[in-house]
Design an enzyme around this catalytic site. Structure first.
Site, PDB file in Angstrom:
ATOM      1  N   GLN A 251     -44.161  34.234-119.974  1.00  0.00           N
ATOM      2  CA  GLN A 251     -44.709  34.530-118.776  1.00  0.00           C
ATOM      3  C   GLN A 251     -44.476  36.005-118.359  1.00  0.00           C
ATOM      4  OE1 GLN A 251     -47.129  32.718-117.248  1.00  0.00           O
ATOM      5  NE2 GLN A 251     -47.542  34.486-115.859  1.00  0.00           N
TER       6      GLN A 251
ATOM      7  N   LYS B 156     -49.695  25.870-115.936  1.00  0.00           N
ATOM      8  CA  LYS B 156     -49.945  25.898-117.717  1.00  0.00           C
ATOM      9  C   LYS B 156     -49.510  24.393-118.131  1.00  0.00           C
ATOM     10  CE  LYS B 156     -50.243  30.630-117.716  1.00  0.00           C
ATOM     11  NZ  LYS B 156     -49.684  31.992-118.363  1.00  0.00           N
TER      12      LYS B 156
ATOM     13  N   ASP C  16     -51.153  33.719-126.407  1.00  0.00           N
ATOM     14  CA  ASP C  16     -51.663  34.646-125.519  1.00  0.00           C
ATOM     15  C   ASP C  16     -52.702  35.556-126.319  1.00  0.00           C
ATOM     16  OD1 ASP C  16     -51.384  34.026-122.705  1.00  0.00           O
ATOM     17  OD2 ASP C  16     -49.157  34.990-122.710  1.00  0.00           O
TER      18      ASP C  16
END
Ligand code: NAD
Length: 283
Positions: free
Chosen positions: A96, A52, A119
């Site tokens: 994460q 990422k 997200d």
């Protein structure tokens, strides 16, 4: 010959488009910035976070890394998130997952400002998706729709069957296909006669998390198949939820694994982060 949907090429296109958008924002003095929080030392998570950050560097998004030890108290993580929520220079916040067992994932996700939730997991963004209001959409399902659009596959009016109802793939993918005017059926582990349902589908999205589960018997001729699954087969090679070789002659289009949905997830994260930075432009 079926169309093999090239996720790598489409993901690259999206990243290049985001690079142009990032340049435009910089020209206005806005430096797109994403905070990436990793708790613990899970090797797979470290690889995902590394990927990422690499994408951020390519697109021109500043990525701020916060690597916290496994023993970090939940309160400490929540305090960091609260600080990042307030920080005007940070547009996106990504925690994460999975988090260490002593942390409550829901509580942590809910602590992220919905306007920085790149997200798309915050209940406010889930609600926005349900009610058709603009908001952040989870990256994997958003990638699925992009793959279909950019491969010239029509969703409107088509019978779409999603296999799986998880919060990160199946449910949001179903809602997005509905938003695109597909006629959507969401199936799950308790669904009876799955094959009868999938056989009707013009578009099948396979996200059951079961290797090579979907064989040609599950499909009608000419179906479009989007394979979300990621597994290692008996030879330690990547494979999906769909038995690619078995269904190949029967489908009109299919995503490969790897090189299909997986690569799109990261590209859509870049899309969400640029969208977050564009909000600053509007303020
Ligand atoms: P999950 O385990 O949370 O959910 C699986 C879903 O499949 C559940 O809703 C379950 O009810 C359903 N299911 C299981 N067996 C079934 C059956 N026999 N018939 C019908 N439905 C069945 O998994 P997830 O997080 O949604 O992920 C699904 C797959 O996608 C996994 O292989 C995962 O690794 C992969 N994945 C890929 C990406 C990507 O970027 N490509 C992202 C997320 C997940």
């Amino acid at each position: 010959m079926p169309q093999i949907i090239d996720g790598k090429k489409i993901a690259q296109e999206i990243k290049d488009e985001m690079k142009i958008e990032a340049d435009k924002l910089r020209a206005q003095g806005i430096i797109p910035c994403m905070a990436v929080i990793l708790v613990g030392d899970d090797p797979a998570s470290a690889v995902y976070v590394g990927g990422k950050r690499k994408d951020c560097a390519y697109v021109g998004i500043e990525s701020r890394a916060y690597e916290l030890p496994k023993t970090t108290a939940e309160e400490e993580l929540l305090t960091l998130i609260a600080q990042l929520n307030e920080d005007k220079n940070v547009h996106g916040i990504l925690v994460q997952l999975p988090l260490p067992g002593h942390m409550d994932e829901k509580k942590v996700i809910n602590a992220i400002s919905p306007d920085k939730d790149v997200d798309g997991f915050h209940p406010v963004n889930v609600g926005r998706l349900c009610t058709g209001v603009e908001g952040f959409v989870p990256c994997t399902p958003a990638g699925i729709v992009q793959l279909l659009h950019r491969s010239g596959i029509k969703i409107e009016g088509k019978e779409c069957v999603v296999i799986g109802r998880s919060n990160i793939v199946g449910k949001p993918a179903s809602l997005l296909l509905l938003r695109e005017n597909g006629t959507v059926t969401m199936t799950h582990s308790k669904t009876e006669n799955l094959m009868d349902i999938t056989k009707r589908a013009d578009i099948v999205v396979a996200a059951a998390g079961r290797p090579k589960f979907i064989t040609k018997e599950y499909l009608k001729k000419g179906a479009v198949v989007i394979d979300v699954g990621i597994h290692r087969n008996e030879n330690n090679k990547l494979c999906g939820d769909v038995d690619f070789e078995d269904v190949f002659e029967k489908v009109s289009a299919i995503t490969p694994v790897p090189g299909g949905v997986g690569v799109m997830t990261r590209a859509m994260l870049m899309y969400n982060c640029i969208s977050a930075a564009k909000r600053e432009e509007l303020l």
